[in-house]
Design an enzyme around this catalytic site. Structure first.
Site, PDB file in Angstrom:
ATOM      1  N   VAL A   1       1.051  -3.671   4.102  1.00 63.25           N
ATOM      2  CA  VAL A   1       0.950  -4.974   4.760  1.00 63.25           C
ATOM      3  C   VAL A   1       2.235  -5.794   4.691  1.00 63.25           C
ATOM      4  O   VAL A   1       2.351  -6.811   5.371  1.00 63.25           O
ATOM      5  CB  VAL A   1      -0.223  -5.832   4.207  1.00 63.25           C
ATOM      6  CG1 VAL A   1      -1.552  -5.273   4.624  1.00 63.25           C
ATOM      7  CG2 VAL A   1      -0.132  -5.996   2.711  1.00 63.25           C
TER       8      VAL A   1
ATOM      9  N   TYR B   1      -4.015   3.164   8.043  1.00 63.14           N
ATOM     10  CA  TYR B   1      -5.175   2.305   8.296  1.00 63.14           C
ATOM     11  C   TYR B   1      -6.017   2.882   9.438  1.00 63.14           C
ATOM     12  O   TYR B   1      -6.190   4.090   9.529  1.00 63.14           O
ATOM     13  CB  TYR B   1      -4.729   0.860   8.599  1.00 63.14           C
ATOM     14  CG  TYR B   1      -3.863   0.242   7.526  1.00 63.14           C
ATOM     15  CD1 TYR B   1      -4.369   0.010   6.248  1.00 63.14           C
ATOM     16  CD2 TYR B   1      -2.562  -0.128   7.776  1.00 63.14           C
ATOM     17  CE1 TYR B   1      -3.585  -0.576   5.259  1.00 63.14           C
ATOM     18  CE2 TYR B   1      -1.766  -0.717   6.794  1.00 63.14           C
ATOM     19  CZ  TYR B   1      -2.291  -0.937   5.547  1.00 63.14           C
ATOM     20  OH  TYR B   1      -1.513  -1.499   4.579  1.00 63.14           O
TER      21      TYR B   1
ATOM     22  N   SER C   1       0.800  -1.229   0.000  1.00 62.45           N
ATOM     23  CA  SER C   1       0.000   0.000   0.000  1.00 62.45           C
ATOM     24  C   SER C   1       0.832   1.278   0.000  1.00 62.45           C
ATOM     25  O   SER C   1       0.281   2.356  -0.213  1.00 62.45           O
ATOM     26  CB  SER C   1      -0.911   0.036   1.226  1.00 62.45           C
ATOM     27  OG  SER C   1      -2.113  -0.583   0.938  1.00 62.45           O
TER      28      SER C   1
ATOM     29  N   TYR D   1      -2.796  -2.186 -10.563  1.00 64.96           N
ATOM     30  CA  TYR D   1      -2.790  -2.092  -9.094  1.00 64.96           C
ATOM     31  C   TYR D   1      -1.933  -3.195  -8.454  1.00 64.96           C
ATOM     32  O   TYR D   1      -1.084  -2.925  -7.599  1.00 64.96           O
ATOM     33  CB  TYR D   1      -4.234  -2.155  -8.565  1.00 64.96           C
ATOM     34  CG  TYR D   1      -4.297  -2.221  -7.062  1.00 64.96           C
ATOM     35  CD1 TYR D   1      -3.938  -1.117  -6.291  1.00 64.96           C
ATOM     36  CD2 TYR D   1      -4.675  -3.398  -6.406  1.00 64.96           C
ATOM     37  CE1 TYR D   1      -3.954  -1.188  -4.905  1.00 64.96           C
ATOM     38  CE2 TYR D   1      -4.700  -3.467  -5.021  1.00 64.96           C
ATOM     39  CZ  TYR D   1      -4.339  -2.363  -4.280  1.00 64.96           C
ATOM     40  OH  TYR D   1      -4.342  -2.428  -2.906  1.00 64.96           O
TER      41      TYR D   1
ATOM     42  N   LYS E   1       0.517   3.661  -2.865  1.00 66.54           N
ATOM     43  CA  LYS E   1      -0.715   4.425  -3.125  1.00 66.54           C
ATOM     44  C   LYS E   1      -0.521   5.943  -3.181  1.00 66.54           C
ATOM     45  O   LYS E   1      -1.071   6.589  -4.077  1.00 66.54           O
ATOM     46  CB  LYS E   1      -1.790   4.043  -2.092  1.00 66.54           C
ATOM     47  CG  LYS E   1      -2.297   2.602  -2.279  1.00 66.54           C
ATOM     48  CD  LYS E   1      -3.216   2.153  -1.147  1.00 66.54           C
ATOM     49  CE  LYS E   1      -3.715   0.734  -1.351  1.00 66.54           C
ATOM     50  NZ  LYS E   1      -4.442   0.198  -0.195  1.00 66.54           N
TER      51      LYS E   1
HETATM   52  N1  GLU Z   1      -1.841  -5.427  -2.329  1.00 64.80           N
HETATM   53  C1  GLU Z   1      -2.480  -5.341  -1.063  1.00 64.80           C
HETATM   54  C2  GLU Z   1      -3.970  -5.493  -1.179  1.00 64.80           C
HETATM   55  O1  GLU Z   1      -4.537  -4.919  -2.026  1.00 64.80           O
HETATM   56  C3  GLU Z   1      -2.094  -4.042  -0.424  1.00 64.80           C
HETATM   57  C4  GLU Z   1      -2.650  -3.915   0.955  1.00 64.80           C
HETATM   58  C5  GLU Z   1      -1.900  -2.998   1.874  1.00 64.80           C
HETATM   59  O2  GLU Z   1      -0.671  -2.935   1.892  1.00 64.80           O
HETATM   60  O3  GLU Z   1      -2.607  -2.327   2.626  1.00 64.80           O
HETATM   61  O4  GLU Z   1      -4.604  -6.178  -0.460  1.00 64.80           O
END
Ligand code: GLU
Length: 342
Positions: free
Chosen positions: A282, A264, A87, A212, A90
């Protein structure tokens, strides 16, 4: 481990004038080493396994990096261990969407409100009909759809190339993690079809998901992340190569969303305690930006209940309080004034 740019030179159009002296650099290195030692034996949390390939991470890995906007780099532990950015891609993807499509169009596809929901929640903002923000999966998939290209590999290559410029070295995708995410990412597929149904993304749903999943599967180490953060903090210019990577006029939008939505369900506490625009992932990484001063990053794959790296949160809290990095600290000291603290 301490590195400096050759001759300790300040790049010509650097935005600061206060490079740390070698003596101060050594003091700073001691502090980072101390934080590493203090937390390396903390063993709480669990490695993410919902993407099967992530479960292979070594739970003992723990790296820290701090990069100044003058290009000085301070590291501890497993700073050179590679992990997928997850993430943490992003904010950068959001920056590219803003650059390519402008703020008005981008905000038709994604909002900037904290959601109060899980990052992978299958829902849209009931008021606006858009994903809440670009830091949750729905928003990030909408952003991926905006920056994808045809053929889809071209969009992924463009993303990886720009991220490499921000990191200061060529980056690449971890094909095993990409395959693992593609094979198991049904929840993200559900989100993408919800977005299609709501008219947020076009019919090229597999291509948006490809973009993505590939972005999330890009490999970085702590130094890359700290440099990428320092590039954001250095008005979009890489601290060492001095290459202009990001449009500085848009960085404030990205940092604002990182500040309110980057950690988060811990985002509010993070803003309260650490007080930096930041993003976690994550895989166990966290990076933060001290505007016009520093990029910081920590990697340790064991996560807490909110999905943030346990050691990462502890180390960032301590870095922030030790150096007065909180954006609203009474003195907001940071690196420019670190000499008064040491
Ligand atoms: N590729 C992960 C997902 O989409 C990223 C999640 C994350 O790092 O929050 O579930």
């Amino acid at each position: 481990m301490m590195e400096t740019t050759p001759g300790n030179e300040i790049p010509q159009n650097s935005t600061t004038t206060n490079a740390l002296s070698p003596w101060l650099g050594l003091q700073l290195q001691k502090i980072i080493d101390g934080i590493y030692k203090k937390y390396r034996d903390i063993d709480d949390g669990a490695v993410a396994t919902y993407i099967p390939e992530l479960g292979k991470a070594n739970p003992k890995d723990f790296g820290i990096c701090l990069a100044t906007v003058e290009g000085q780099v301070y590291t501890a532990g497993d700073w050179d261990k590679e992990f997928t950015i997850q993430s943490m891609c992003k904010p950068f993807a959001f920056q590219l969407a803003l650059e390519q499509h402008g703020t008005e169009k981008t905000l038709k596809h994604v909002g900037v409100e904290p959601s109060g929901e899980a990052f992978n929640s299958i829902e849209l903002d009931p008021k606006s009909g858009r994903p809440f923000n670009p830091m949750v999966n729905a928003g990030a998939i909408a952003v991926a759809s905006l920056i994808k290209q045809s053929p889809v590999e071209a969009g992924v290559d463009a993303f990886v190339e720009t991220m490499g410029k921000a990191a200061g070295r060529k980056l690449r995708i971890d094909q095993s993690v990409f395959a693992s995410e593609t094979a198991t990412g049904h929840r993200n597929r559900a989100i993408a079809y919800l977005l299609l149904n709501a008219g947020i993304i076009d019919e090229e749903v597999p291509q948006s998901l490809h973009q993505y999943f590939a972005q999330c599967s890009m490999l970085v180490n702590c130094k890359d992340l700290a440099m990428m953060a320092a590039t954001l903090g250095n008005i979009g210019n890489h601290p060492v190569t001095n290459e202009r990577v990001f449009d500085f006029q848009l960085i404030k939008h990205v940092m604002a969303v990182m500040f309110s939505c980057g950690l988060y369900d811990y985002a509010g506490n993070w803003a309260f305690e650490v007080g930096l625009p930041a993003k976690s992932g994550v895989s166990g990484g966290i990076f933060g930006v001290v505007n016009r001063q520093l990029g910081i990053s920590v990697y340790s794959p064991k996560l807490d209940a909110q999905g943030n790296s346990v050691r990462g949160i502890l180390a960032c809290r301590e870095l922030a309080s030790h150096f007065g990095l909180h954006a609203f600290d009474f003195s907001n000291v940071g690196s420019s004034f670190m000499q008064w603290l040491l």
